[in-house]
Write an enzyme that holds these catalytic residues in place. Structure first.
Site, PDB file in Angstrom:
ATOM      1  N   ASP A 303      35.872  16.804 -22.409  1.00  0.00           N
ATOM      2  CA  ASP A 303      35.704  16.883 -20.957  1.00  0.00           C
ATOM      3  C   ASP A 303      34.666  17.907 -20.502  1.00  0.00           C
ATOM      4  O   ASP A 303      34.227  17.864 -19.365  1.00  0.00           O
ATOM      5  CB  ASP A 303      37.052  17.141 -20.286  1.00  0.00           C
ATOM      6  CG  ASP A 303      37.920  15.878 -20.290  1.00  0.00           C
ATOM      7  OD1 ASP A 303      37.355  14.771 -20.265  1.00  0.00           O
ATOM      8  OD2 ASP A 303      39.150  15.998 -20.343  1.00  0.00           O
ATOM      9  N   TYR A 387      43.036  13.220 -15.094  1.00  0.00           N
ATOM     10  CA  TYR A 387      43.606  14.558 -15.295  1.00  0.00           C
ATOM     11  C   TYR A 387      42.993  15.629 -14.399  1.00  0.00           C
ATOM     12  O   TYR A 387      41.818  15.568 -14.064  1.00  0.00           O
ATOM     13  CB  TYR A 387      43.401  15.012 -16.743  1.00  0.00           C
ATOM     14  CG  TYR A 387      44.624  14.778 -17.610  1.00  0.00           C
ATOM     15  CD1 TYR A 387      45.789  15.501 -17.394  1.00  0.00           C
ATOM     16  CD2 TYR A 387      44.612  13.838 -18.630  1.00  0.00           C
ATOM     17  CE1 TYR A 387      46.910  15.290 -18.176  1.00  0.00           C
ATOM     18  CE2 TYR A 387      45.729  13.620 -19.420  1.00  0.00           C
ATOM     19  CZ  TYR A 387      46.878  14.350 -19.187  1.00  0.00           C
ATOM     20  OH  TYR A 387      47.980  14.137 -19.958  1.00  0.00           O
TER      21      TYR A 387
END
Ligand code: CO
Length: 667
Positions: A303, A387
């Site tokens: 990420d 998320y």
């Protein structure tokens, strides 16, 4: 070009670690454009400060102001890395990256373009029709980093895998209704769908799972207001991105990839600021999934480097994300042309009461001495697909520093066949809906400078002593400290039964007891990567296989999986750095710590996940001569005063404490 160099912003004295201003971001793009580097189809992914050499910063030498630029040449299908001197108004370097690519969010317009292309693709629409999905307009499309699996389709493309979800309207929780087994491969450079894979129909899960106020149902009604009031304002001082609070001083910034970064962290003691950390940042993170289905086996999002975590930072809201007297720092981002824009309230800073700092009650004198702990919180929250990741640095009055990652948001989901009840690699969370097992592994790069740049790292275990003449009752235990002398010895694992910690010491500076001044790294949740060492993700996220790595400082070594992990085959970052096997004793050392959470979902994680935590602590261990928080004054809250005044005491200890006014004589 002279007029560019002579602009007022360069004339003004700016701290060398102060982030680039909007004007400097614009000017960087202009210098690149005027020098011809942006001709053709080139998108600027990000422009950020090219941090000057550490030595120059620490010695306060004059440094030239430089920008680091990452760009995507869509025509040539390459990523370019450039350094631009703002002081000299020239392009210092422009290099084509040979392995890996810029994050997939390099140009958000490219992301939107492939989402539209997927929706228009006949093969993809046909696959959706087979599943009874006809409202294409409201389908949610999530482009994922493609990873690196040696597929032909990965060659020559800036590839994303697009997966999709059914929604009745924008704002629905799409993850409740995944369109299982359909992947559209798309090229961010051309905006085209390269291929569509349909691995077989699974019905769309039936339940919606929105969690807005209306969908959540009646709210509980017994919650009374709790206000944080700081009538005299906060106890911190801010100058640009420089912060002073309770003897701590540091700088803060938002890096487009790393996210929240601390610089030059020090603590005032013995009349001077003693350095602790030069730079502390997320060096990479990965979320490997442990499910073997064709929709999940390839999922392992990096990420930071693949998604561009820093530029996906939230604008925080007072009273919701943060409570109390807040100072916000904005972040400066840019579009594909290099035009700057401000992300308001990207970093939140505030103080929190944190219970007691220390206490002792003396039975003979019936006196209690107690101090309340206050901590400074510096945080940011980033949304990456389903998320949310919050990165929270806590500064404490006793010299402790803590990193806490807060994981929240919505689980990654998978549709199950009606009646299916056996799941090997996932957990049912709603009818016909499961959440695959996965991990979240965060690697933090901690460039320690404990009272100077030359430090040594030791691994400290606690071990029981065998019973014998030296230990007749069998009660003894000892500490065992082992110096990590070379990079080849620097790959370490946590060992909770041995209470393992790592000590970062300055051997040439001693405390009053003759011990080298030191800080300790105390692990928290620390499971390492479960994927096989030969798997694609383990080769690319080597950092996840160990809890700790130690390297010698090199300003070019900032990222645990290299600077460009997107579509990178692996081997860059830590494995490359430590292959040099540099000596580590009494050197400028850098610690790379992997905090890990293994997420076996619970029904309670659905439809939105209560915060889960990961992180570590940095604690002084002989850095100070004694408890550095002795000088924290006692608190005189209205509550305490009221108790002494009205005599409503409920216990023996309270009675004496309040009745005799033992608040260290400050009444
Ligand atoms: Co998770």
């Amino acid at each position: 070009m002279t007029n560019v160099a002579d602009s007022p912003a360069t004339a003004k004295a700016v701290h060398p670690l102060e982030p680039l201003s909007e004007e400097e971001v614009s000017r960087t793009a202009r210098i690149l454009r005027e020098s011809g580097h942006l001709e053709g189809d080139v998108a600027i992914a990000y422009i950020t400060l090219h941090e000057p050499p550490k030595g120059a910063v620490l010695e306060g030498r004059d440094v030239s102001r430089e920008a680091l630029v990452v760009a995507v040449d869509r025509g040539a299908a390459t990523t370019c890395r450039s350094v631009v001197s703002l002081s000299e108004a020239r392009v210092v370097s422009w290099d084509v990256v040979t392995a890996g690519q810029a994050p997939i969010t390099a140009d958000l317009a490219d992301m939107a373009r492939v989402q539209s292309a997927v929706k228009a693709h006949p093969g993809w629409r046909e696959a959706l029709a087979k599943r009874g999905v006809t409202d294409i307009e409201n389908v949610q499309i999530d482009p994922w980093p493609a990873g690196h699996f040696g597929l032909d389709i990965e060659e020559g493309h800036r590839l994303v895998r697009c997966i999709a979800y059914v929604r009745d309207k924008v704002g629905d929780n799409g993850y409740a209704r995944p369109i299982e087994n359909v992947i559209a491969f798309a090229d961010l450079n051309t905006g085209e769908v390269v291929d569509v894979h349909d691995y077989g129909v699974v019905p769309i899960p039936p339940e919606k799972a929105n969690f807005d106020e209306e969908s959540a149902g009646p709210a509980r009604t017994d919650l009374k207001p709790l206000d944080i009031i700081q009538p005299e304002g906060p106890s911190f001082e801010v100058d640009g991105h420089f912060v002073k609070w309770q003897k701590w001083s540091f700088r803060v910034s938002m890096h487009p990839v790393d996210g929240l970064v601390l610089h030059t962290v020090g603590y005032e003691d013995q009349g001077r600021v003693r350095p602790i950390l030069y730079r502390a940042s997320l060096a990479e993170m990965v979320v490997p999934y442990g499910e073997t289905s064709p929709m999940n086996c390839w999922k392992n999002a990096f990420d930071a480097g693949e998604a561009g975590l820093g530029r996906l930072v939230n604008s925080l809201e007072l009273g919701c994300d943060c409570l109390g007297t807040i100072h916000y720092f904005d972040a400066i981002a840019n579009d594909a042309e290099g035009n700057p824009h401000r992300i308001a309230n990207a970093i939140c800073m505030h103080e929190e009461d944190y219970g007691i700092l220390w206490k002792h009650f003396d039975y003979d004198s019936q006196q209690a001495h107690v101090r309340r702990s206050r901590r400074l919180v510096v945080s940011s929250i980033h949304t990456i697909g389903n998320y949310e990741y919050g990165f929270f640095w806590y500064f404490y009055q006793d010299g402790t520093l803590q990193m806490e990652v807060k994981l929240t948001g919505v689980l990654q989901t998978q549709a199950a066949q009606p009646g299916e009840t056996e799941f090997k690699h996932s957990v049912p969370i709603a009818p016909q809906l499961v959440a695959p097992h996965h991990q979240h592994l965060f690697n933090f790069r901690l460039d320690f400078d404990i009272d100077g740049t030359t430090n040594t790292v030791s691994e400290v275990d606690v071990e029981a002593v065998p019973m014998g003449p030296d230990n007749p009752l069998g009660n003894a235990f000892v500490t065992k400290s082992t110096a990590i002398t070379r990079e080849s010895e620097g790959e370490r694992m946590c060992d909770f039964p041995r209470n393992r910690v790592w000590s970062i010491e300055n051997p040439s500076v001693k405390n009053r007891l003759g011990q080298p001044v030191a800080y300790r790294l105390l692990p928290g949740a620390a499971q390492t990567m479960l994927a096989h060492p030969d798997s694609s993700v383990a080769k690319r996220a080597t950092f996840g296989r160990k809890n700790l790595w130690v390297t010698r400082y090199d300003p070019a070594e900032l990222h645990a999986s290299g600077d460009f992990p997107n579509q990178h085959p692996g081997g860059d970052g830590l494995p490359r750095y430590i292959a040099q096997d540099r000596p580590l004793e009494n050197e400028d050392v850098v610690l790379w710590y992997t905090a890990g959470v293994t997420h076996i979902a619970r029904p309670e994680d659905w439809p939105v996940m209560p915060v889960e935590y990961a992180g570590f602590m940095l604690k002084p261990a002989g850095f100070f001569d004694r408890n550095p928080a002795l000088d924290v004054p006692p608190t005189h809250s209205d509550h305490c005063v009221d108790h002494s005044a009205d005599g409503h005491h409920d216990g023996h200890q309270h009675d004496h404490h309040d009745g005799h006014g033992h608040h260290d004589g400050h009444h």
